[in-house]
Each structure stands twice: as C-alpha cells, then as structure tokens.
Design an enzyme around this catalytic site. Structure first.
Site, PDB file in Angstrom:
ATOM      1  N   SER A 134      38.764 -44.455 -16.661  1.00 61.97           N
ATOM      2  CA  SER A 134      40.211 -44.684 -16.689  1.00 61.97           C
ATOM      3  C   SER A 134      40.541 -45.946 -17.441  1.00 61.97           C
ATOM      4  CB  SER A 134      40.749 -44.885 -15.277  1.00 61.97           C
ATOM      5  OG  SER A 134      40.297 -43.905 -14.418  1.00 61.97           O
ATOM      6  N   HIS A 155      39.839 -38.275 -20.590  1.00 63.01           N
ATOM      7  CA  HIS A 155      40.432 -38.808 -19.364  1.00 63.01           C
ATOM      8  C   HIS A 155      41.366 -37.792 -18.719  1.00 63.01           C
ATOM      9  CE1 HIS A 155      43.196 -41.847 -17.231  1.00 63.01           C
ATOM     10  NE2 HIS A 155      42.145 -41.612 -16.489  1.00 63.01           N
TER      11      HIS A 155
HETATM   12  N1  LIG Z   1      40.722 -41.271  -8.829  1.00 62.71           N
HETATM   13  C1  LIG Z   1      41.534 -41.055  -9.825  1.00 62.71           C
HETATM   14  O1  LIG Z   1      42.748 -40.861  -9.622  1.00 62.71           O
HETATM   15  C2  LIG Z   1      40.999 -41.012 -11.251  1.00 62.71           C
HETATM   16  C3  LIG Z   1      41.803 -40.431 -12.271  1.00 62.71           C
HETATM   17  C4  LIG Z   1      41.268 -40.323 -13.569  1.00 62.71           C
HETATM   18  C5  LIG Z   1      40.011 -40.837 -13.859  1.00 62.71           C
HETATM   19  N2  LIG Z   1      39.268 -41.425 -12.858  1.00 62.71           N
HETATM   20  C6  LIG Z   1      37.937 -41.910 -13.221  1.00 62.71           C
HETATM   21  O2  LIG Z   1      37.007 -40.909 -12.870  1.00 62.71           O
HETATM   22  C7  LIG Z   1      35.756 -41.527 -12.503  1.00 62.71           C
HETATM   23  C8  LIG Z   1      35.354 -41.069 -11.112  1.00 62.71           C
HETATM   24  O3  LIG Z   1      36.350 -41.484 -10.181  1.00 62.71           O
HETATM   25  P1  LIG Z   1      36.525 -40.771  -8.758  1.00 62.71           P
HETATM   26  O4  LIG Z   1      37.841 -41.213  -8.223  1.00 62.71           O
HETATM   27  O5  LIG Z   1      36.247 -39.325  -8.912  1.00 62.71           O
HETATM   28  O6  LIG Z   1      35.357 -41.479  -7.938  1.00 62.71           O
HETATM   29  P2  LIG Z   1      34.632 -40.966  -6.606  1.00 62.71           P
HETATM   30  O7  LIG Z   1      34.099 -42.179  -5.946  1.00 62.71           O
HETATM   31  O8  LIG Z   1      35.500 -40.040  -5.840  1.00 62.71           O
HETATM   32  O9  LIG Z   1      33.400 -40.060  -7.184  1.00 62.71           O
HETATM   33  C9  LIG Z   1      32.271 -40.558  -7.842  1.00 62.71           C
HETATM   34  C10 LIG Z   1      31.100 -39.619  -7.574  1.00 62.71           C
HETATM   35  O10 LIG Z   1      30.023 -39.948  -8.447  1.00 62.71           O
HETATM   36  C11 LIG Z   1      28.800 -39.792  -7.728  1.00 62.71           C
HETATM   37  N3  LIG Z   1      27.791 -40.561  -8.428  1.00 62.71           N
HETATM   38  C12 LIG Z   1      27.589 -41.886  -8.428  1.00 62.71           C
HETATM   39  N4  LIG Z   1      26.546 -42.199  -9.234  1.00 62.71           N
HETATM   40  C13 LIG Z   1      26.087 -41.053  -9.761  1.00 62.71           C
HETATM   41  C14 LIG Z   1      25.033 -40.712 -10.649  1.00 62.71           C
HETATM   42  N5  LIG Z   1      24.266 -41.651 -11.168  1.00 62.71           N
HETATM   43  N6  LIG Z   1      24.829 -39.430 -10.947  1.00 62.71           N
HETATM   44  C15 LIG Z   1      25.601 -38.463 -10.430  1.00 62.71           C
HETATM   45  N7  LIG Z   1      26.613 -38.722  -9.574  1.00 62.71           N
HETATM   46  C16 LIG Z   1      26.846 -40.000  -9.241  1.00 62.71           C
HETATM   47  C17 LIG Z   1      29.156 -40.278  -6.337  1.00 62.71           C
HETATM   48  O11 LIG Z   1      28.244 -39.761  -5.384  1.00 62.71           O
HETATM   49  C18 LIG Z   1      30.568 -39.726  -6.160  1.00 62.71           C
HETATM   50  O12 LIG Z   1      30.550 -38.431  -5.587  1.00 62.71           O
HETATM   51  C19 LIG Z   1      35.975 -43.018 -12.630  1.00 62.71           C
HETATM   52  O13 LIG Z   1      35.576 -43.429 -13.915  1.00 62.71           O
HETATM   53  C20 LIG Z   1      37.482 -43.158 -12.499  1.00 62.71           C
HETATM   54  O14 LIG Z   1      37.992 -44.309 -13.097  1.00 62.71           O
HETATM   55  C21 LIG Z   1      39.723 -41.495 -11.561  1.00 62.71           C
END
Ligand SMILES: NC(=O)c1ccc[n+]([C@@H]2O[C@H](COP(=O)([O-])OP(=O)(O)OC[C@H]3O[C@@H](n4cnc5c(N)ncnc54)[C@H](O)[C@@H]3O)[C@@H](O)[C@H]2O)c1
Length: 605
Positions: A134, A155
């Site tokens: 993000s 994204h």
């Molecule tokens: N939450 C939002 O609203 C949003 C919106 C757009 C983009 N993002 C981006 O998306 C990405 C993920 O965010 P999220 O909110 O889904 O986080 P989250 O914490 O819900 O999910 C992350 C997942 O990644 C897994 N993980 C960690 N290390 C790993 C690895 N080495 N291999 C495989 N899996 C692994 C974790 O177990 C977890 O399930 C981030 O970069 C975030 O900035 C988030």
C-alpha cells in the site's frame, strides 16, 4: 539495457497468456485477491507461511464466498468450482510454474524483499512478480531481485472481491509490456486499473490517509466524539463509512505503517501518525481484527459494534432539560434559508420567513412552494401534506415579528458584519429564552454570540445543501453556549429527522475541516503531475467508495467557495499543509469557478 531474465524470453510480440496466478499471504488482502482470480476461472496457487496461516486463509475464503452465495451473487456450484481452483500450500517452490505471483504479506520492506528475492529465483523468467504493497516503494522492492523489469505494484483495495479499483504501479525500470499485460489482466477480472508511478501511498492512500490521520487527531484533541466524527462524514458527505470505523476495518497497525512510510517520503507533518495510533497499537487495539479499536466489536473479526463506556447516552437519559420549540423564525431568503424553512414546515413547526423586503420574503415562500410541488409530482408527498406544510409558512419583512418565536435560524450572507447586525437586532427583539442559531459554515459562531447580551442562547446549526435532502446538522457550541441550548438544538434536529453531531466552534467544524484539506491534497497531486484529474477521481470513487471524486466535487461546490473555506482553515489553524494549492487560486483568478461558470477543473456544456 534489459536485464538477463527478460532477454531470455526473447521478442514478445503477443501479450502474455496468464493462466496460473500465485498469491503469497492469505490475510485480509491475499485471500480476497485469490478469490478474485479463482472466480474469473484462473488456477490459483495460494502460499501461506504455515498450516495455521493456511487454515485462516481458507476460513477467509469460505466466509467471503458463503456471504456471496447468501447474497445471491454466486451459486453454490460456482462457489465449489471457485474454491476447487485454489491450491493451498506452504511451499513457495510450488509457484515455479505460475505466470503471475502477487505477494500480499505484511507491510514490511524486509519481509516483502525476502519473498520477492526468493520468487525471482523460483519462478519462470517470463513470470511477472507483483506486490500488493500500500505504501512501500515498488522500486526498492524490485531491486532486491535480479530482474527488476518484471516487478510491478498491483494494489488492490479492501475488500478485494468488491472494490473495483486496482492501482498498477510502474517503476522507472518496469518493462512496458509487463504494465500492458497486467493492466489487461486486471480488466479481464472485472477491475478498473489505473497506471501510476511509484510514490508512497500511490493515489488513493496518499489522499485517504491524510484525512484518516486528521480524524484521529480530532478525536485525540476531544474536538468531537468518535460517533460524531464518523456520522459527520457519512451524512455530510455520503461516505460509506466514517474515518474511524474505516481505520478499524483497515487495521490500526496497517494504517500506522502506511502513514509512517508516507511521512518518511513526504516529510509532510500531516502524514506523521497521530500519537494515539501508537498507544492503541501497543495496547493491542488493532481494530476489527482484534475485536477492539476505536470501537468495541462483538468478537475478533466481527463487524458488529457493541456499546462501551464511551457510547453516548440517548437524549432524555442525559438529564439536561430541553426548551420547548413550537414556532421558528428564519432570517434570509437564499438557498439555505428556503431549504431550512421547508424542513421546519414539513416537520410541523410554524415558520416566519424574514426577507429584506416583502417581495423577497414572498418569493422565498414561493420557492418553498415550488420545492414542495416537485415532491408531490415525484410522489414523495401528498397534495394535502404540501398544503398543510405551506400553510405553516408566513413571510415578513420585519424582524420585530420574531418577538414571540422560540427559535431563530439566521441564514443570511456569509459576511460577519451582516450576521452580527442581525444578531444585535434579534437580541433586542426576541423574547427571553429564545434560542438564536446561525447557519454559518465558516465564521466563528462566538462572533454572533458576542453581538448579543445573551451569548448562552446562541448556537450554530450548520445544515448542508440541499437542506431538505442532506441528513447532517452540525450543532456548534461556543465557549459560552448553555448546556440546555445545546441539548435543545440536538433534540430539535432529531425531531426534524436529521442526524445531529456536536462540535466546538473551530474553522470548518467537522466536515469541512476533514474534507477540504483532502480536496486540496488532490489538487496538489494534480499540480505535481503525478496523476490526471480523471485517474484521481476514479481512484477515490472506486478505491474508497466515495460518491464523487475530488475534482467532480470541487466543480460542484464551486472553486471560489472551496478556496474561501481553505483560506479560513489555513488562517485559523496555520497548518502549512492546509495552505491552498496555487492551482486553485489561479483557476479562481481566471474565473474558472466550476459548474456554475461552465469551466472549472473540467469544461461543461
Ligand atoms: N488491509 C488493507 O485494507 C489493505 C488494502 C490494500 C493493500 N494492503 C496491503 O496488502 C498487504 C497485506 O495486508 P493484509 O491487511 O492482508 O495483512 P494480513 O496481516 O491480514 O495478512 C498477511 C498474511 O501474510 C501471511 N504471511 C506472512 N509472511 C508470509 C510469508 N513469508 N509467506 C507467506 N505468507 C506470509 C500471514 O500469515 C498473513 O496471513 C500489505 O502489504 C498491505 O499494506 C492492505
């Protein structure tokens, strides 16, 4: 020069065929992204860090698709097919044959860089590697691999199956074909891609997070309650969620990381995370995912808000007496005044409308009659109700006629001297105990109060345009307003079937103070040639679910009005980031004021 990995692919004169998509990390975003591709018929290889992560990921997918079936958006067979297209694994090496891999692991540069480096070693040389980051620099992530030309930002927005925007982030070295192919793929899965350069927060978050951070600062300063801040943006701007509820959905930890990254790149103080973030994160209050953030939820991952100590008590329980209001006087004959007269008349109040001449007052009543006629034509009101409402409205040219009203609402020109003189006259004319309200949107309410000998009876009632339609009313108290007057004003709004929010007497109150710095940031983004007005509008509508993009809205509000509000905010708060964008000043100087002059950010016929 092309890096070796791309050279090996040879001349690509046809677009890549994508059939297998890899997703790394099945959290909030990864699970949603896997669903998007599986739903469109792609094979998905989904990689989690361990068996627990895999189970959580499966549960996310089950939960989301069960909901889609319940809402009739997916049949039970389609759901089974969709889930059948996803292979779950904990081995990155299972991605060796994927055509595109999207990582959606936590927002940390070291973690993401490590995964991309491994993917670069594992995947075929023609595979595209994408990050769902993000806010981190895609360029910085790409150079961790031996083939930065095939790395791109992709994204998605939360929830990925629902939000249509996808920001496609190119770096200075991303291969043009990679951008084209990925953009076409995003369209194929029903998304609206916007291609942009690599800057912290891209379009949507760069504009959204300054606003979210500001809302947290407002709460931290006890300027308004969490409920009122959220209600203000929902009912005043038509946003699908208030800012604090949205941060709870995004996750406070994720929001903090995004703001922190943006701050380090922009050095804009407005991006420095409000201190409250860190305190709440340290205390484990991460939002919905932990069951407690700005609000308390029934359980972790639940969307059901439950009452806590900060939940406001309902009117009568607060113990403050409320003054009876039966008759109302409205001063003014403009758009706001006539809208407010209509609101009161429809709710059963007797209304006196005062114009500067008998003709103006009569014309104002005619405007109300016209509006009620339209409601009857559209079937929203019966002819009998229109007649009863209209019979309650009486025009007058004399403020002296307001001697016996219980409440006066002043809605004259936005000019302090004019308003102060109206308040001085009202003070001389109105009975003791009458409440005197101003609808000002930018002037200090206390200035009106100070023009009277009864400042305790003066309050702000900031209606939104068009008053008969917009639900929100900001009830503004000065340092001198009596508690009884505030309580009466709030109860009155409820009786008018409006949503009242309470705030102090500060420039912009809640809505304009949160809205206009964001609009100004959008203008600065355009001015900085980062993205076009169309792309910025699309990003905010489709990525954040806003009813209008910033440039659409600015042209509707009027650029002169917008500039005046921004100047007021800047002059009162002296926040460097609030200084109006030079482009806005230039457009106003050139007479491009928006729709009303046929030209603003866009041209109108
Ligand atoms: N939450 C939002 O609203 C949003 C919106 C757009 C983009 N993002 C981006 O998306 C990405 C993920 O965010 P999220 O909110 O889904 O986080 P989250 O914490 O819900 O999910 C992350 C997942 O990644 C897994 N993980 C960690 N290390 C790993 C690895 N080495 N291999 C495989 N899996 C692994 C974790 O177990 C977890 O399930 C981030 O970069 C975030 O900035 C988030």
């Amino acid at each position: 020069m092309l890096p070796p990995a791309i050279d090996e692919v040879g001349d690509l004169d046809v677009a890549r065929e994508f059939s297998t998509i890899g997703v790394v990390g099945l959290g909030t975003m990864g699970a949603g992204i896997a669903e998007v591709f599986a739903r469109s018929g792609f094979s998905v290889v989904a990689v989690e860090v361990d068996a627990d992560g895999q189970e959580r990921g499966k549960a996310h997918l089950r939960h989301s698709t069960v909901r889609a079936v319940a809402r009739g958006k997916l049949s039970a067979e389609e759901q089974a097919e969709l889930l059948g297209r996803i292979v779950f694994t904990t081995a990155l090496t299972d991605l060796a044959d994927a055509d595109l891999v999207i990582e959606a692991i936590p927002e940390r540069l070291d973690l993401k860089a490590g995964v991309l480096k491994r993917l670069d070693e594992i995947c075929r040389p023609d595979a595209v590697l994408a990050s769902n980051t993000s806010s981190l620099s895609v360029t910085e992530l790409s150079v961790q691999t031996a083939s930065p030309a095939r790395v791109i930002g992709l994204h998605f927005f939360n929830p990925a199956p629902v939000q249509t925007l996808v920001e496609v982030v190119r770096t200075v070295v991303t291969e043009p074909e990679v951008i084209e192919d990925v953009t076409a793929l995003a369209e194929k899965v029903g998304k609206a891609p916007v291609v942009i350069g690599d800057r912290a927060g891209f379009i949507a978050n760069a504009l959204l997070f300054g606003y979210l951070n500001h809302a947290v600062s407002m709460l931290e300063a006890h300027y308004a309650s969490r409920e009122d801040i959220d209600a203000a943006m929902r009912y005043g701007c038509g946003y699908p969620m208030g800012p604090l509820a949205l941060i709870d959905l995004i996750g406070l930890d994720t929001a903090y990381e995004i703001l922190d990254t943006m701050y380090h790149q922009s050095r804009n103080r407005l991006h420095a995370p409000a201190p409250l973030f860190k305190q709440m994160i340290t205390a484990g209050l991460l939002g919905r995912k932990s069951g407690h953030g700005f609000y308390v939820y029934a359980a972790a991952d639940s969307s059901e808000v439950v009452a806590d100590a900060a939940t406001p008590q309902q009117g009568a329980e607060t113990g403050t007496t409320v003054r009876p209001i039966a008759s109302v006087g409205v001063v003014g004959t403009g758009t706001m005044a006539t809208g407010i007269v209509e609101v009161f008349a429809k709710a059963g109040y007797d209304v006196l409308v005062r114009g500067r001449s008998a003709e103006k007052a009569t014309a104002a009543v005619a405007a109300v009659a016209n509006s009620l006629d339209r409601a009857v034509t559209k079937g929203r009101m019966t002819a009998a109700d229109r007649d009863t409402s209209l019979a309650r409205v009486t025009p007058t040219a004399a403020l002296e006629d307001f001697a016996s009203v219980d409440l006066v609402v002043e809605a004259v020109a936005e000019d302090l001297e004019v308003k102060r003189s109206v308040f001085a006259t009202l003070d001389a004319v109105c009975k003791q105990g009458a409440i005197l309200a101003t609808t000002t949107s930018s002037l200090p309410v206390v200035e009106c109060a100070a023009a009277t000998a009864r400042p305790g009876d003066v309050v702000g009632l900031h209606f939104f345009n068009p008053a008969p339609v917009m639900k929100l009313v900001e009830v503004v108290h000065t340092v001198a307003t009596d508690a009884e007057v505030i309580a009466t004003a709030q109860q009155l709004c409820v009786d008018l079937r409006k949503v009242p929010v309470s705030c102090g007497d500060r420039a912009g109150f809640i809505v304009n103070a949160l809205l206009f710095p964001y609009l100004n940031d959008a203008i600065k983004m355009l001015e900085g040639h980062y993205a076009s007005a169309d792309d910025i509008d699309t990003a905010m509508r489709l990525g954040c679910g806003l009813p209008m993009g910033p440039f659409q809205l600015l042209d509707v509000v009027g650029l002169d009005v917008s500039l005046a509000i921004e100047e007021t905010l800047y002059l009162e708060l002296r926040e460097a980031g609030f200084a109006p964008a030079p482009l806005l000043e230039h457009l106003v100087t050139a007479g491009r004021l928006g729709r009303k002059t046929g030209k603003g950010f866009r041209d109108y016929n």
